[in-house]
Design an enzyme around this catalytic site. Structure first.
Site, short mmCIF file in Angstrom:
data_model
loop_
_atom_site.label_atom_id
_atom_site.label_comp_id
_atom_site.label_asym_id
_atom_site.label_seq_id
_atom_site.Cartn_x
_atom_site.Cartn_y
_atom_site.Cartn_z
N GLY A 92 -5.72 0.88 0.89
CA GLY A 92 -4.50 0.79 1.69
C GLY A 92 -4.79 0.33 3.11
N GLU A 100 -5.53 8.22 -7.64
CA GLU A 100 -5.28 8.35 -6.21
C GLU A 100 -4.81 9.76 -5.88
OE1 GLU A 100 -4.59 4.40 -4.17
OE2 GLU A 100 -2.63 5.08 -4.82
N ASN A 104 -3.69 -3.06 -1.12
CA ASN A 104 -2.29 -2.63 -1.07
C ASN A 104 -1.82 -2.66 0.38
OD1 ASN A 104 0.18 -1.43 -1.34
ND2 ASN A 104 -0.61 0.59 -1.94
N TRP A 105 -1.11 -3.74 0.72
CA TRP A 105 -0.68 -3.92 2.12
C TRP A 105 0.47 -2.98 2.50
CZ3 TRP A 105 -0.39 -10.01 2.97
CH2 TRP A 105 -1.68 -10.54 2.82
N LYS A 106 1.04 -2.31 1.51
CA LYS A 106 2.17 -1.40 1.76
C LYS A 106 3.21 -2.08 2.65
CE LYS A 106 -0.76 2.62 1.04
NZ LYS A 106 -0.98 4.03 1.28
N HIS A 149 3.06 4.29 -7.69
CA HIS A 149 2.33 4.72 -6.50
C HIS A 149 2.94 6.04 -5.99
CE1 HIS A 149 0.72 4.89 -2.45
NE2 HIS A 149 -0.23 4.07 -2.87
N SER A 193 -8.23 6.60 1.15
CA SER A 193 -9.15 6.54 2.29
C SER A 193 -10.49 5.89 1.96
CB SER A 193 -9.32 7.93 2.89
OG SER A 193 -8.07 8.41 3.33
P1 PGA Z 1 -5.25 4.41 1.91
O1 PGA Z 1 -4.14 4.13 0.81
O2 PGA Z 1 -6.42 3.52 1.57
O3 PGA Z 1 -4.63 4.09 3.21
O4 PGA Z 1 -5.62 5.88 1.76
C1 PGA Z 1 -4.45 3.97 -0.52
C2 PGA Z 1 -3.20 3.87 -1.34
O5 PGA Z 1 -2.24 4.62 -1.06
O6 PGA Z 1 -3.11 3.03 -2.25
#
Ligand code: PGA
Length: 250
Positions: free
Chosen positions: A233, A164, A9-11, A94, A212
């Site tokens: 993420g 999540e 998930n590149w956000k 999400h 994380s």
């Molecule tokens: P993160 O994000 O790996 O930076 O905790 C995960 C997510 O929100 O999908």
């Protein structure tokens, strides 16, 4: 053993086509790693740049989708567009979108749109925090139920759940969930899924974890929990860490 699914998930971390292309090239090199299946989830315009004509083993997904199918909804990206450019998966619900006001009802509507286009929804669920009375488990049950209840039996088989917990998102490996706790949550989620799927299908449903996940904890989380993969993420856009994260599962 089935391949583990790693959803990157590149956000909004990736903001240029150059960076996106580099990350895709790296993912293609990693696609041969055994027992791992990679899904890249770029911001929508970059998805449109990378996914069309993709013939590699890497798959693509979108970070969100519109509830609408009408033509006069300026700014919306419909599920039909996502299918047409080559997305196979769509993240729905999400927590970062729920924080912007997306309700369970909207999430359920989006899941229907995704399924109607033959795409696979990855539905994010998770508690903000844990309380001593474990009421957070009921919240999770509610999030899952509102998505599954309106679907017909066949549609239900295609839904992926990503657990999540909000308290674990965007931190470091040390702040992530403990593998044993994740194991319990995966069991609980499968139990809830058993209300909507036949027993065998609930046992085989794809359940991911996100929050994380880094190169240093992914193996432990995978080994100790019966999870089917991960939604990653910040570590998925870290060119130094992501290859190690993927290889750690091999
Ligand atoms: P993160 O994000 O790996 O930076 O905790 C995960 C997510 O929100 O999908």
């Amino acid at each position: 053993m089935e391949a583990m699914l790693i959803v990157a998930n590149w956000k909004t971390y990736v903001e240029t086509r150059e960076e996106a292309k580099k990350l895709l090239a790296s993912a293609k090199r990693l696609a041969s790693v055994r027992r791992v299946k990679l899904v890249l989830v770029p911001p929508a315009p970059l998805l449109g740049l990378l996914a069309p004509g993709n013939r590699s083993k890497v798959s693509f997904g979108a970070q969100d989708v519109s509830t609408t199918t009408v033509g006069n909804a300026t700014g919306e990206v419909s599920a039909a567009v996502l299918r047409s450019i080559g997305a196979k998966y769509v993240i729905v619900g999400h927590s970062e979108r729920r924080a912007m006001g997306e309700t369970d009802a909207v999430v359920a509507e989006k899941v229907k749109r995704v399924l109607a286009e033959g795409l696979t929804p990855i539905v994010c669920v998770g508690e903000r925090e844990r309380d001593a009375d474990a009421r957070y488990l009921l919240g999770l049950k509610q999030q899952i139920g509102s998505v599954f209840a309106p679907l017909d039996p066949k549609q239900r088989l295609s839904v992926i759940i990503a657990y999540e917990p909000l308290w674990a998102i965007g931190k470091q490996a040390a702040d992530s969930i403990a593998a044993s706790d994740l194991g319990e949550m995966v069991l609980y989620i499968r139990k809830v899924l058993g209300n909507y799927l036949p027993g065998k299908a609930a046992a085989k449903a794809v359940v991911l974890y996100g929050g994380s996940v880094e190169a240093s904890n992914i193996r432990g989380l995978a080994g100790g929990s019966n999870v089917d993969g991960f939604l990653v993420g910040h570590a998925s856009v870290d060119p130094g860490m992501f290859p190690n994260l993927v290889k750690a599962l091999a």
